[in-house]
Design an enzyme around this catalytic site. Structure first.
Site, PDB file in Angstrom:
ATOM      1  N   THR A 196       0.853  -1.187   0.000  1.00  0.00           N
ATOM      2  CA  THR A 196       0.000   0.000   0.000  1.00  0.00           C
ATOM      3  C   THR A 196       0.891   1.239   0.000  1.00  0.00           C
ATOM      4  O   THR A 196       1.718   1.425   0.905  1.00  0.00           O
ATOM      5  CB  THR A 196      -0.904  -0.007   1.250  1.00  0.00           C
ATOM      6  OG1 THR A 196      -1.570  -1.267   1.316  1.00  0.00           O
ATOM      7  CG2 THR A 196      -1.940   1.102   1.179  1.00  0.00           C
ATOM      8  N   SER A 293      -7.143  -7.332   2.650  1.00  0.00           N
ATOM      9  CA  SER A 293      -6.242  -7.953   3.620  1.00  0.00           C
ATOM     10  C   SER A 293      -6.892  -9.156   4.278  1.00  0.00           C
ATOM     11  O   SER A 293      -8.067  -9.099   4.643  1.00  0.00           O
ATOM     12  CB  SER A 293      -5.883  -6.956   4.718  1.00  0.00           C
ATOM     13  OG  SER A 293      -5.472  -5.741   4.182  1.00  0.00           O
TER      14      SER A 293
ATOM     15  N   PHE B  13      -6.310  -1.568  -2.293  1.00  0.00           N
ATOM     16  CA  PHE B  13      -5.040  -0.955  -1.903  1.00  0.00           C
ATOM     17  C   PHE B  13      -4.165  -1.924  -1.128  1.00  0.00           C
ATOM     18  O   PHE B  13      -2.953  -1.770  -1.052  1.00  0.00           O
ATOM     19  CB  PHE B  13      -5.306   0.268  -1.019  1.00  0.00           C
ATOM     20  CG  PHE B  13      -6.287   1.224  -1.631  1.00  0.00           C
ATOM     21  CD1 PHE B  13      -6.001   1.860  -2.828  1.00  0.00           C
ATOM     22  CD2 PHE B  13      -7.498   1.473  -1.008  1.00  0.00           C
ATOM     23  CE1 PHE B  13      -6.902   2.743  -3.394  1.00  0.00           C
ATOM     24  CE2 PHE B  13      -8.404   2.366  -1.560  1.00  0.00           C
ATOM     25  CZ  PHE B  13      -8.109   3.002  -2.765  1.00  0.00           C
ATOM     26  N   CYS B  14      -4.787  -2.857  -0.475  1.00  0.00           N
ATOM     27  CA  CYS B  14      -4.016  -3.720   0.409  1.00  0.00           C
ATOM     28  C   CYS B  14      -4.589  -5.125   0.317  1.00  0.00           C
ATOM     29  O   CYS B  14      -5.704  -5.318   0.734  1.00  0.00           O
ATOM     30  CB  CYS B  14      -4.088  -3.199   1.848  1.00  0.00           C
ATOM     31  SG  CYS B  14      -3.061  -4.084   2.986  1.00  0.00           S
ATOM     32  N   PRO B  15      -3.926  -6.103  -0.275  1.00  0.00           N
ATOM     33  CA  PRO B  15      -2.516  -6.037  -0.664  1.00  0.00           C
ATOM     34  C   PRO B  15      -2.255  -5.347  -2.006  1.00  0.00           C
ATOM     35  O   PRO B  15      -1.094  -5.042  -2.292  1.00  0.00           O
ATOM     36  CB  PRO B  15      -2.105  -7.507  -0.719  1.00  0.00           C
ATOM     37  CG  PRO B  15      -3.339  -8.256  -0.977  1.00  0.00           C
ATOM     38  CD  PRO B  15      -4.453  -7.475  -0.360  1.00  0.00           C
TER      39      PRO B  15
END
Lengths: 377, 76
Positions: A196, A293, B13-15
Site C-alpha cells: 500500500t 487484507s 489498496f491492500c494487498p
C-alpha cells in the site's frame, strides 16, 4: 431455517453470536436454528503470536474455549467438515455426520504452506503458529550478532505484520544492547517496502531511521539452509544468520479438496459476500478470494455485513447493505509506539505518526478482543 | 489450450494489484494468462517491471474508462 456456520475463528464466532442475539425470538420460536462447526474446541487470538515471538505474551494468553465465547443458543460441535455438497445443501464431517442447511456460512480461514518453497520449512523461523512463535523467540534470545533477514511470501495474512516484526526486532536487539552487532535485512516482493503506497511512504523513512536495510522486488524462490542463503525469483540472493519467513498461505485443505476455489480461496462477491453462483452460501474472512487484507479486522467487518443481511432477509425478505472493503489495523512501530491504518475499497489509508497512546490501546485491545468475538464490542 | 483468468483488483489498496498478480501466478500453469483489472495507474508500470525482471511475458495493457487491463503470460 437452518443456518450452518463452518469455522470457529474470528469471522464465524462474531457472526454466530450476532445472529443468535438478533434472531433470539425466532430461535426461541423454533423458526431458526444456528449450528456452528469447528475443527477445534479452542479459539486462538492469532495476532498475539507476534507478541509471543518477542516474549511479550505467553501462549496460554492466546486461547479461550470456543464454547465459552458462544451464545448458549448456538448448537456448537467440534467436528471438522470434510465434504461440501452445495448441490444438495449439506456438508459431511469428520465424525461421519451429515449436516443439512438452508443457509451456509464458510469461515474456515487460511493455513501456512512453507513446504511450497524449497528449503523454507527447514531453513527459517516464523510467527504463524504457536510452535513457530516459541521457536523464533528462543532463537532471538540466543542470537548474539549477525544478519537477521526477513522474506515475505505471497499471499499472506495481515500485510502489516512483516513491517511490525522489523520494528520489534530493532527494539528487541536495542533492549539487549546488541543492536550494533545485528544487521536487519527486509526483503519484500513488490517495488516498495509495503504494497500500500501510503504505508510504504510512512514505513520507508522509519526503516531508514532505525537502520533497517531493505531490498524490494524480492520474491523468495528457494532457501539453502546449509549455506544460509535465500534466493529470489528476480535473480538476487541474501545471506543470513537467522531467517524469518512470512510463509505462503493457502485456504484450508478441505476447501481445495472439495474444489471450491483455486488455492483454497473461494470465489466470493466482494460486495454481497456470497459465493459466486451460490446465493445461499456466504463466505467471510481469510477463506474468500476478495482482494482485501486477510485479517481478523476484515473478517469482523465482513461478519457484521453478513449478519445484517441474513437477519434482514429472514425478517423482511431483502438484504440491507454491501461490504465496502473496510479494514482497520494497528501497526506496532516498536515496543512502545504504534500507529493505525483504516481503508476501504474507495479510501486509501492515511497514516499518522506513531504514538505511545496508540500502542497502549493496541495492548488493551489484545484483551478486548475477547469482548469483540463475543459480540459485546 | 492456454487459459486466461481475470483477476479483479479494482479499487484495492491492500494487498494491491501487483501482490494479487504475484500470488495468482503461482496458481496457474505455464502458458496460461492472467488479466489483471486495476484502477491504480501505477499498476501499468509496476506489473511490466516485475514481469520483465522474473522472465514472464507481457501480452498487453489497455485502459478502458479508468480501468487498466493488464494481460500477462506465465512463461516458466
Amino acid at each position: 431455517m437452518q443456518i450452518l456456520i463452518v469455522g470457529g475463528g474470528t469471522g464465524g464466532t462474531i457472526l454466530g453470536n450476532s445472529l443468535a442475539r438478533r434472531l433470539a425470538n425466532e430461535i426461541r420460536a423454533g423458526k431458526v436454528r444456528i449450528t456452528l462447526l469447528s475443527a477445534s474446541d479452542k479459539h486462538m487470538y492469532q495476532p498475539g503470536l507476534l507478541y509471543v515471538a518477542f516474549g511479550q505474551m505467553t501462549p496460554d494468553q492466546l486461547y479461550r474455549d470456543e464454547a465459552s465465547l458462544l451464545e448458549s443458543s448456538i448448537d456448537f460441535h467440534v467436528d471438522p467438515v470434510t465434504e461440501f455438497h452445495l448441490d444438495r445443501n449439506e456438508v459431511k464431517t469428520g465424525s461421519g455426520k451429515t449436516y443439512a442447511y438452508d443457509l451456509l456460512v464458510i469461515a474456515t480461514g487460511a493455513r501456512i504452506v512453507p513446504q511450497e518453497v524449497p528449503g523454507m520449512a527447514e531453513g527459517s523461523e516464523n510467527f504463524y503458529t504457536e510452535e513457530g512463535a516459541l521457536r523464533l523467540h528462543k532463537r532471538l534470545m540466543e542470537f548474539r550478532g549477525g544478519t537477521v533477514a526477513m522474506v515475505v511470501s505471497l499471499p499472506h495474512k495481515c500485510p502489516v505484520a512483516p513491517i511490525e516484526a522489523m520494528f520489534l526486532l530493532h527494539d528487541f536487539f536495542k533492549a539487549r544492547n546488541i543492536r550494533d552487532k545485528v544487521k536487519l535485512q527486509y526483503n519484500y516482493p513488490v517495488n516498495h517496502v509495503h504494497a500500500t503506497a501510503n504505508v510504504a511512504r510512512w514505513a520507508k523513512p522509519e526503516f531508514d531511521k532505525a537502520g533497517i536495510e531493505y531490498e524490494t522486488l524480492f520474491n523468495v524462490r528457494e532457501v539453502d539452509p546449509v549455506k544460509k542463503i535465500v534466493y529470489s525469483e528476480e535473480g538476487t540472493e541474501c545471506k543470513y544468520d537467522l531467517l524469518i519467513a512470512i510463509p505462503p498461505h493457502r485456504g484450508m485443505e478441505m476447501v481445495e479438496t472439495n474444489n471450491l476455489g483455486l488455492g483454497g480461496w473461494i470465489p466470493t462477491d466482494r460486495f454481497k459476500l456470497t459465493m459466486n453462483d451460490h446465493d445461499n452460501v456466504y463466505v467471510i474472512g481469510d477463506a474468500t478470494n476478495i482482494p482485501v487484507s486477510k485479517t481478523g479486522s476484515a473478517a469482523h467487518f465482513e461478519a457484521e455485513v453478513a449478519s445484517d443481511n441474513i437477519v434482514s432477509v429472514i425478517k423482511t425478505g431483502v438484504p440491507v447493505r454491501e461490504y465496502d472493503g473496510r479494514v482497520y489495523c494497528f501497526i506496532e512501530a516498536g515496543f512502545d509506539r504504534a500507529t493505525h491504518n483504516a481503508f476501504d475499497y474507495i479510501n486509501l489509508p492515511e497514516l499518522k505518526p506513531p504514538t505511545k497512546s496508540v500502542h497502549w490501546f493496541k495492548v488493551a485491545y489484545n484483551q478486548m478482543y475477547w469482548s469483540t468475538v463475543r459480540g459485546l464490542l | 489450450m492456454p487459459q486466461r483468468k481475470v483477476l479483479d483488483a479494482r479499487n484495492t489498496f491492500c494487498p494491491g494489484p501487483l501482490m494479487e498478480l504475484i500470488a495468482n501466478m503461482k496458481l496457474i500453469g505455464v502458458g496460461d494468462e492472467l488479466e489483471v483489472l486495476s484502477t491504480d495507474k501505477g499498476s501499468a508500470d509496476d506489473v511490466p517491471e516485475w514481469i520483465k525482471k522474473v522472465g514472464h511475458q507481457m501480452v498487453g495493457t489497455t485502459e478502458v474508462n479508468g480501468v487498466w487491463h493488464i494481460v500477462v503470460r506465465k512463461a516458466k
